[in-house]
Scaffold this motif. Structure first.
Motif, PDB file in Angstrom:
ATOM      1  N   PHE A 223     -12.961  -9.954   3.379  1.00  0.00           N
ATOM      2  CA  PHE A 223     -12.477  -8.576   3.317  1.00  0.00           C
ATOM      3  C   PHE A 223     -11.135  -8.557   2.599  1.00  0.00           C
ATOM      4  CE2 PHE A 223     -10.831 -10.034   7.447  1.00  0.00           C
ATOM      5  CZ  PHE A 223      -9.480  -9.749   7.299  1.00  0.00           C
ATOM      6  N   PHE A 224     -10.852  -7.463   1.960  1.00  0.00           N
ATOM      7  CA  PHE A 224      -9.556  -7.278   1.314  1.00  0.00           C
ATOM      8  C   PHE A 224      -9.277  -5.787   1.195  1.00  0.00           C
ATOM      9  CE2 PHE A 224     -11.198  -6.301  -2.969  1.00  0.00           C
ATOM     10  CZ  PHE A 224     -12.470  -6.861  -2.909  1.00  0.00           C
ATOM     11  N   HIS A 225      -8.224  -5.425   0.551  1.00  0.00           N
ATOM     12  CA  HIS A 225      -7.820  -4.017   0.526  1.00  0.00           C
ATOM     13  C   HIS A 225      -7.707  -3.506  -0.900  1.00  0.00           C
ATOM     14  CE1 HIS A 225      -6.692  -5.699   4.364  1.00  0.00           C
ATOM     15  NE2 HIS A 225      -6.854  -4.484   4.854  1.00  0.00           N
TER      16      HIS A 225
ATOM     17  N   THR B 252     -13.642   1.148  -2.463  1.00  0.00           N
ATOM     18  CA  THR B 252     -13.367   2.500  -1.944  1.00  0.00           C
ATOM     19  C   THR B 252     -13.752   3.575  -2.951  1.00  0.00           C
ATOM     20  OG1 THR B 252     -11.030   2.401  -2.595  1.00  0.00           O
ATOM     21  CG2 THR B 252     -11.559   1.757  -0.328  1.00  0.00           C
TER      22      THR B 252
ATOM     23  N   ARG C 271       0.845  -1.206   0.000  1.00  0.00           N
ATOM     24  CA  ARG C 271       0.000   0.000   0.000  1.00  0.00           C
ATOM     25  C   ARG C 271       0.878   1.254   0.000  1.00  0.00           C
ATOM     26  NH1 ARG C 271      -3.338   0.862   5.165  1.00  0.00           N
ATOM     27  NH2 ARG C 271      -1.204   1.096   5.853  1.00  0.00           N
TER      28      ARG C 271
ATOM     29  N   GLU D  33     -15.710   2.901   6.666  1.00  0.00           N
ATOM     30  CA  GLU D  33     -15.911   1.530   6.179  1.00  0.00           C
ATOM     31  C   GLU D  33     -17.389   1.158   6.195  1.00  0.00           C
ATOM     32  OE1 GLU D  33     -13.277  -1.311   8.042  1.00  0.00           O
ATOM     33  OE2 GLU D  33     -11.532  -0.064   7.608  1.00  0.00           O
TER      34      GLU D  33
ATOM     35  N   ARG E  64      -9.799  -0.731   3.450  1.00  0.00           N
ATOM     36  CA  ARG E  64     -10.329  -2.098   3.537  1.00  0.00           C
ATOM     37  C   ARG E  64     -11.761  -2.124   3.019  1.00  0.00           C
ATOM     38  NH1 ARG E  64      -9.542  -5.253   9.058  1.00  0.00           N
ATOM     39  NH2 ARG E  64      -7.430  -5.263   8.240  1.00  0.00           N
TER      40      ARG E  64
ATOM     41  N   SER F  27      -4.234 -12.518   6.714  1.00  0.00           N
ATOM     42  CA  SER F  27      -4.971 -12.134   7.918  1.00  0.00           C
ATOM     43  C   SER F  27      -4.837 -13.132   9.058  1.00  0.00           C
ATOM     44  CB  SER F  27      -6.447 -11.916   7.578  1.00  0.00           C
ATOM     45  OG  SER F  27      -6.941 -13.017   6.861  1.00  0.00           O
TER      46      SER F  27
ATOM     47  N   TYR G 280     -15.265  -4.907   1.990  1.00  0.00           N
ATOM     48  CA  TYR G 280     -15.878  -6.159   2.448  1.00  0.00           C
ATOM     49  C   TYR G 280     -16.805  -6.732   1.377  1.00  0.00           C
ATOM     50  CZ  TYR G 280     -14.309  -4.316   6.912  1.00  0.00           C
ATOM     51  OH  TYR G 280     -13.539  -3.817   7.920  1.00  0.00           O
TER      52      TYR G 280
ATOM     53  N   GLU H 202      -3.968  -6.954  -2.183  1.00  0.00           N
ATOM     54  CA  GLU H 202      -3.549  -8.350  -2.033  1.00  0.00           C
ATOM     55  C   GLU H 202      -3.022  -8.917  -3.349  1.00  0.00           C
ATOM     56  OE1 GLU H 202      -6.034  -7.050  -0.489  1.00  0.00           O
ATOM     57  OE2 GLU H 202      -6.267  -7.906   1.509  1.00  0.00           O
TER      58      GLU H 202
END
Ligand code: PHE
Length: 343
Positions: A207-209, A171, A108, A127, A193, A329, A195, A313
C-alpha cells in the motif's frame, strides 16, 4: 567505653520512629545538649591516652550515624505531611509528551496547500471500490493487465463472483465519482491510500499514498497542464526546480506523459539518487481521454481536461531523503521523531 558506644549504636539502630513527636524525643535523647552523644563525648577525657584516638573516631562515626538517621526521618515525615495535608497548586502539570507528525501527513498537507492556492478543492472516496470506478469508467479495456490478480487485491462479497470489489489501485477512482456528481468546471485533488499486490521491499509496498489531480473546463490545454506541474514543482522543491515530460501511456489519458523533476539532491549534476541522469520521476499525467469524460456523462465536445497523479512516498523520499519505503509504515519512533521540527 567501647561497650557503651556499641550499646548506644544498637539503641539508635533499633529505635522506630513514625511521627514528629517520636522524632523530637529521639533528637533530645541522642543529639540534644544533655543527650547521649554529649555524655559520651564528655567521658572521652577519662579514656587512657593511647586509646583516645581510636575511641574518638568511633564516637565521631556514631554521632554521624545518629545525625543522618535524624535527617533522613525528618525529610520523610515532612514529605508525608505535605501529601496528606495540602495540594500544591504551584506544581507544574503532568508532562505530556508531544508526538511528531508523520512525514507522509506533512507532505500530503503541503501538496494540498500548494494546489489549494490555485483553486483546487479536496475530494475523498472509498478504499474498497467497484470495478466501474477503479477500472471501467477509466477506459481500462477488459483484458488490461492492471486488472490482473498480480496488481490488484480483489475482494468477493458473499459467494457471488459478480459481487467482486477491489482495493482501489489509484485514487483516480475518486475523480470518477466527482465527474459523475459534479458539473464542470472541476478542479479537485484526491489524496488517499491505495493498494497493489506487490512484494514488500525498500522500493515497493503493498500500500502507498497518492494525490491525484483533475481539472475539467472548456478549452483546457496541454500547456495548462505543463504550467500547473511546473508551478507545483517550484513550490514543492524550490524556485530552481525544472520539469521535463516524457511520452507515456495510461488508459484514461491521451496523450499521456511521465514527469521528471530536476534532481533536488545534486542540483541536476548527477548523483546516485538520480542515477547520474540529473532527473527524478515524480508523477504521471495527461489529457483526460474523451471516453472517460463520456463515461461520466460529460460532453467531450464541449469540455476537455487534464489529470495527474503522484505518490506521496516518492515526494517525501525526495524531500527528506528517506531511502526505504518500509520505514513509513513500521512506526519506529526513532524514525518518526526526526520529523518533530517539521511543520
Ligand atoms: N492513476 C495513475 C497511477 O496510479 C496516475 C495518473 C493519474 C496518471 C492521472 C495519469 C493521469 O499510476
Amino acid at each position: 567505653m567501647k561497650e557503651k558506644i556499641e550499646a548506644v549504636r544498637s539503641d539508635i539502630a533499633n529505635r522506630s520512629i513514625s511521627n514528629a513527636a517520636e522524632l523530637e524525643s529521639y533528637r533530645i535523647e541522642f543529639l540534644g545538649s544533655k543527650g547521649k552523644m554529649k555524655e559520651l563525648f564528655g567521658e572521652l577525657k577519662n579514656v587512657p591516652n593511647e586509646q583516645k584516638k581510636e575511641v574518638g573516631q568511633l564516637l565521631n562515626e556514631l554521632r554521624q550515624l545518629a545525625q543522618s538517621k535524624f535527617d533522613e526521618l525528618k525529610e520523610k515525615l515532612e514529605e508525608g505531611s505535605e501529601n496528606e495535608d495540602r495540594l500544591d497548586l504551584s506544581r507544574p502539570e503532568e508532562f505530556v509528551p508531544l508526538g511528531a507528525r508523520h512525514p507522509l501527513s506533512l507532505v500530503r498537507a503541503e501538496i494540498i496547500e500548494i494546489f489549494s492556492r490555485i483553486g483546487y478543492n479536496v475530494s475523498e472516496g472509498p478504499e474498497i471500490e467497484d470495478d466501474w470506478h477503479n477500472f471501467s469508467a477509466l477506459n481500462f479495456p477488459p483484458e488490461h493487465p492492471a486488472r490482473d490478480m498480480q496488481d490488484t487485491f480483489f475482494i468477493q462479497k458473499g459467494n457471488d463472483p459478480k459481487e467482486e470489489f477491489a482495493l482501489r489501485t489509484h485514487t483516480s477512482s475518486v475523480q470518477v465519482r466527482v465527474m459523475e456528481t459534479q458539473k464542470p468546471p472541476i478542479r479537485t485533488i484526491s489524496p488517499g491510500r491505495v493498494y497493489r499486490n506487490e512484494a514488500i521491499s525498500a522500493r515497493a509496498h503493498c500500500f502507498f499514498h497518492q494525490v491525484e489531480g483533475l481539472y475539467i473546463d472548456k478549452d483546457v490545454s496541454f500547456a495548462d497542464l505543463k504550467q500547473t506541474l511546473l508551478y507545483f514543482a517550484k513550490e514543492m522543491f524550490g524556485e530552481k526546480a525544472k520539469i521535463r515530460l516524457r511520452p507515456s501511456y495510461f488508459p484514461f489519458t491521451e496523450p499521456s506523459a511521465e514527469v521528471d523533476v530536476s534532481c533536488t539532491i545534486c542540483n541536476a549534476k548527477g548523483c546516485n539518487v538520480c542515477k547520474y541522469t540529473g532527473w527524478l520521476e515524480i508523477l504521471g499525467c495527461g489529457m483526460v481521454d474523451p471516453n472517460v469524460l463520456e463515461a461520466s456523462k460529460i460532453d467531450s465536445k464541449v469540455y476537455s481536461g487534464f489529470a495527474f497523479g503522484m505518490g506521496v512516498e516518492r515526494i517525501a523520499q525526495l524531500k527528506y531523503r528517506v531511502n526505504d519505503l518500509r520505514l513509513y509504515s513500521e512506526n519506529d519512533v526513532r524514525f518518526l521523531n526526526q520529523f518533530k521540527a517539521a511543520f
